[in-house]
Design a protein around this motif. Structure first.
Motif, short mmCIF file in Angstrom:
data_model
loop_
_atom_site.label_atom_id
_atom_site.label_comp_id
_atom_site.label_asym_id
_atom_site.label_seq_id
_atom_site.Cartn_x
_atom_site.Cartn_y
_atom_site.Cartn_z
N ASP A 1 10.75 -10.75 1.79
CA ASP A 1 9.56 -10.00 1.41
C ASP A 1 10.00 -8.69 0.76
OD1 ASP A 1 7.15 -8.45 1.36
OD2 ASP A 1 6.32 -9.81 2.89
N LEU A 2 9.78 -8.57 -0.54
CA LEU A 2 10.27 -7.42 -1.29
C LEU A 2 9.54 -6.13 -0.94
CD1 LEU A 2 10.81 -9.12 -4.77
CD2 LEU A 2 12.53 -8.58 -3.03
N GLN A 3 8.35 -6.23 -0.38
CA GLN A 3 7.66 -5.04 0.11
C GLN A 3 8.46 -4.43 1.26
OE1 GLN A 3 3.89 -5.42 2.36
NE2 GLN A 3 2.98 -4.05 0.84
N LEU A 4 8.97 -5.28 2.15
CA LEU A 4 9.77 -4.81 3.27
C LEU A 4 11.12 -4.29 2.81
CD1 LEU A 4 9.04 -7.58 5.95
CD2 LEU A 4 7.88 -5.39 5.60
N LEU A 5 11.69 -4.91 1.78
CA LEU A 5 12.98 -4.45 1.26
C LEU A 5 12.85 -3.04 0.68
CD1 LEU A 5 15.94 -4.92 0.60
CD2 LEU A 5 15.24 -6.08 -1.50
N ASP A 6 11.76 -2.78 -0.05
CA ASP A 6 11.53 -1.44 -0.60
C ASP A 6 11.41 -0.42 0.53
OD1 ASP A 6 10.57 0.46 -2.82
OD2 ASP A 6 8.89 0.52 -1.41
N ILE A 7 10.70 -0.76 1.59
CA ILE A 7 10.56 0.14 2.74
C ILE A 7 11.92 0.39 3.38
CG2 ILE A 7 9.64 0.30 5.10
CD1 ILE A 7 7.21 -1.34 4.08
N ALA A 8 12.70 -0.67 3.56
CA ALA A 8 14.00 -0.55 4.22
C ALA A 8 14.97 0.33 3.43
CB ALA A 8 14.61 -1.94 4.43
N ILE A 9 14.97 0.18 2.12
CA ILE A 9 15.86 0.99 1.28
C ILE A 9 15.53 2.47 1.44
CG2 ILE A 9 16.35 1.61 -1.13
CD1 ILE A 9 16.18 -1.39 -1.79
N ARG B 1 13.92 3.88 4.06
CA ARG B 1 14.22 4.30 5.43
C ARG B 1 15.73 4.47 5.64
NH1 ARG B 1 10.06 0.45 8.93
NH2 ARG B 1 8.19 1.77 8.68
N ALA B 2 16.51 3.58 5.04
CA ALA B 2 17.97 3.69 5.18
C ALA B 2 18.50 4.99 4.59
CB ALA B 2 18.64 2.49 4.49
N ALA B 3 17.81 5.49 3.58
CA ALA B 3 18.22 6.76 2.95
C ALA B 3 17.67 7.98 3.68
CB ALA B 3 17.75 6.78 1.50
N GLY B 4 16.99 7.74 4.81
CA GLY B 4 16.48 8.86 5.61
C GLY B 4 15.00 9.15 5.42
N GLY B 5 14.33 8.34 4.61
CA GLY B 5 12.90 8.57 4.37
C GLY B 5 12.03 8.06 5.51
N ILE B 6 10.86 8.67 5.64
CA ILE B 6 9.87 8.22 6.62
C ILE B 6 8.80 7.44 5.87
CG2 ILE B 6 8.12 8.94 8.29
CD1 ILE B 6 9.83 11.45 8.79
N VAL B 7 8.67 6.18 6.19
CA VAL B 7 7.69 5.32 5.50
C VAL B 7 6.71 4.79 6.55
CG1 VAL B 7 7.35 3.35 3.99
CG2 VAL B 7 9.48 4.64 3.86
N GLU B 8 5.48 5.25 6.48
CA GLU B 8 4.48 4.87 7.48
C GLU B 8 3.50 3.81 6.98
OE1 GLU B 8 2.64 8.55 8.52
OE2 GLU B 8 4.25 9.15 9.88
N HIS B 9 3.29 3.77 5.67
CA HIS B 9 2.29 2.86 5.12
C HIS B 9 2.93 1.86 4.16
CE1 HIS B 9 -0.15 6.36 6.41
NE2 HIS B 9 -0.94 5.40 6.83
N THR C 1 -2.30 -2.15 6.87
CA THR C 1 -1.81 -1.11 5.96
C THR C 1 -0.60 -0.34 6.45
OG1 THR C 1 -3.37 0.49 6.93
CG2 THR C 1 -4.14 -0.77 5.02
N GLN C 2 -0.31 -0.41 7.74
CA GLN C 2 0.83 0.35 8.28
C GLN C 2 2.13 -0.42 8.10
OE1 GLN C 2 -0.13 1.37 12.33
NE2 GLN C 2 -1.37 3.12 11.73
N ALA C 3 3.18 0.28 7.74
CA ALA C 3 4.49 -0.35 7.58
C ALA C 3 5.03 -0.70 8.97
CB ALA C 3 5.44 0.60 6.86
N PRO C 4 5.51 -1.92 9.16
CA PRO C 4 5.98 -2.32 10.49
C PRO C 4 7.29 -1.63 10.84
CG PRO C 4 6.47 -4.03 8.88
CD PRO C 4 5.63 -3.00 8.17
N PRO C 5 7.53 -1.40 12.14
CA PRO C 5 8.83 -0.85 12.55
C PRO C 5 9.87 -1.96 12.53
CG PRO C 5 7.45 -1.24 14.46
CD PRO C 5 6.61 -1.57 13.26
N PHE C 6 10.98 -1.70 11.93
CA PHE C 6 12.09 -2.68 11.97
C PHE C 6 13.38 -1.97 11.60
CE2 PHE C 6 10.32 -3.00 7.66
CZ PHE C 6 11.44 -2.92 6.87
#
Length: 286
Positions: A145-153, A155-163, A281-286
């Motif tokens: 799921d590329l939506q999750l990959l964008d979130i992970a990238i 977050r890995a760089a230190g960003g906070i992604v909630e949505h 709408t909320q980004a899942p924790p993973f």
């Protein structure tokens, strides 16, 4: 005298026409549109040579991009069109005309979609998975799921992604200016078509108008482009995306697997266009 302000619809129409003009004037944008048109294979018969060739090519592929359109798409809103892309080719499969059994069971697409050997690129796979399972007894497997990959990238760089980011937001972060402009143009034109078609049944109209066909192809084409941008050479490299390592990759794949079941296992169906909840709408924790 003060000039009267244009009504919202007229203003939107003017903006869309201006955007279309810019797209048609830009050489890179025209090249993308030509590429889309050249790559599309429209299939409305499962006994055709085009469908046979489609299945053969998909079976040989290691990675495919998957999307679908429908009327209020959900387990109760029918799938009318499948879009499946491989490099340099986009198959638009007219499920409404051919029939679900013919496409998935007799035609062999069920085996491809359920294959653990073929990676399927998707963007927020939840609704598509729900519709496929409840309408056609098809279970999506091996999904990224590329939506999750964008979130992970991020977050890995230190960003906070909630949505959860929309597809257009991810496109604006990852693709070229010309690709972004083409996506915005087609999205606005199809959005205008939705408002002019009764009951939102644009994807049940046949024949598909050119802009609708191109937009459908774009959805699958964009997934291939996003994959190339976020996973060049088939991997998300740490030197390109700081902090993203194999552990992050495993998190994305595990979260993608969970997403396949998220809507399809619910007792009460989630319907497209219904009330949006925090869960949606909320980004899942993973």
């Amino acid at each position: 005298k003060k000039k009267k302000k244009k009504k919202g619809g007229e203003q939107n129409k003017g903006n869309t026409n201006a955007l279309k003009m810019n797209v048609m004037k830009d050489a890179e944008c025209r090249e993308i549109l030509d590429e889309l048109d050249e790559q599309v294979v429209f299939i409305d018969s499962y006994t055709s040579e085009a469908f046979t060739q489609c299945v053969l090519e998909l079976k040989r592929a290691k990675v495919i991009a998957y999307d679908c359109e429908g009327v209020r798409l959900s387990r109760t809103g029918k799938i009318t069109l499948l879009q499946i892309a491989i490099p340099k080719k986009i198959f638009l499969i007219d499920v409404m005309t051919i029939g679900g059994k013919e496409v998935f069971t007799d035609g062999g697409l069920k085996d491809i979609i359920e294959s653990e050997e073929i990676l399927k690129l998707a963007y927020d796979v939840r609704m598509d998975s729900d519709a496929l399972f409840h309408q056609h007894d098809v279970v999506l497997k091996n999904v990224l799921d590329l939506q999750l990959l964008d979130i992970a990238i991020r977050r890995a760089a230190g960003g906070i992604v909630e949505h959860l980011p929309s597809l257009s937001k991810t496109v604006s972060r990852r693709l070229t200016n010309a690709e972004i402009l083409v996506c915005e143009d087609l999205k606005k034109r199809v959005k205008n078509m939705y408002t002019s078609v009764e009951d939102g049944d644009l994807w049940a109209r046949r024949p598909l108008i050119d802009d609708a066909r191109r937009y459908a192809a774009l959805d699958a084409w964009v997934l291939m482009k996003l994959d190339q941008a976020m996973r060049p050479n088939g991997t998300t490299a740490p030197h390109l995306f700081p902090g993203f390592d194999e552990k992050w990759n495993e998190r994305v794949l595990n979260a993608s697997r969970k997403r396949i079941d998220e809507y399809k296992d619910k007792e009460i169906p989630i319907e497209q266009g219904g009330k949006r909840t925090a869960e949606m709408t909320q980004a899942p924790p993973f």
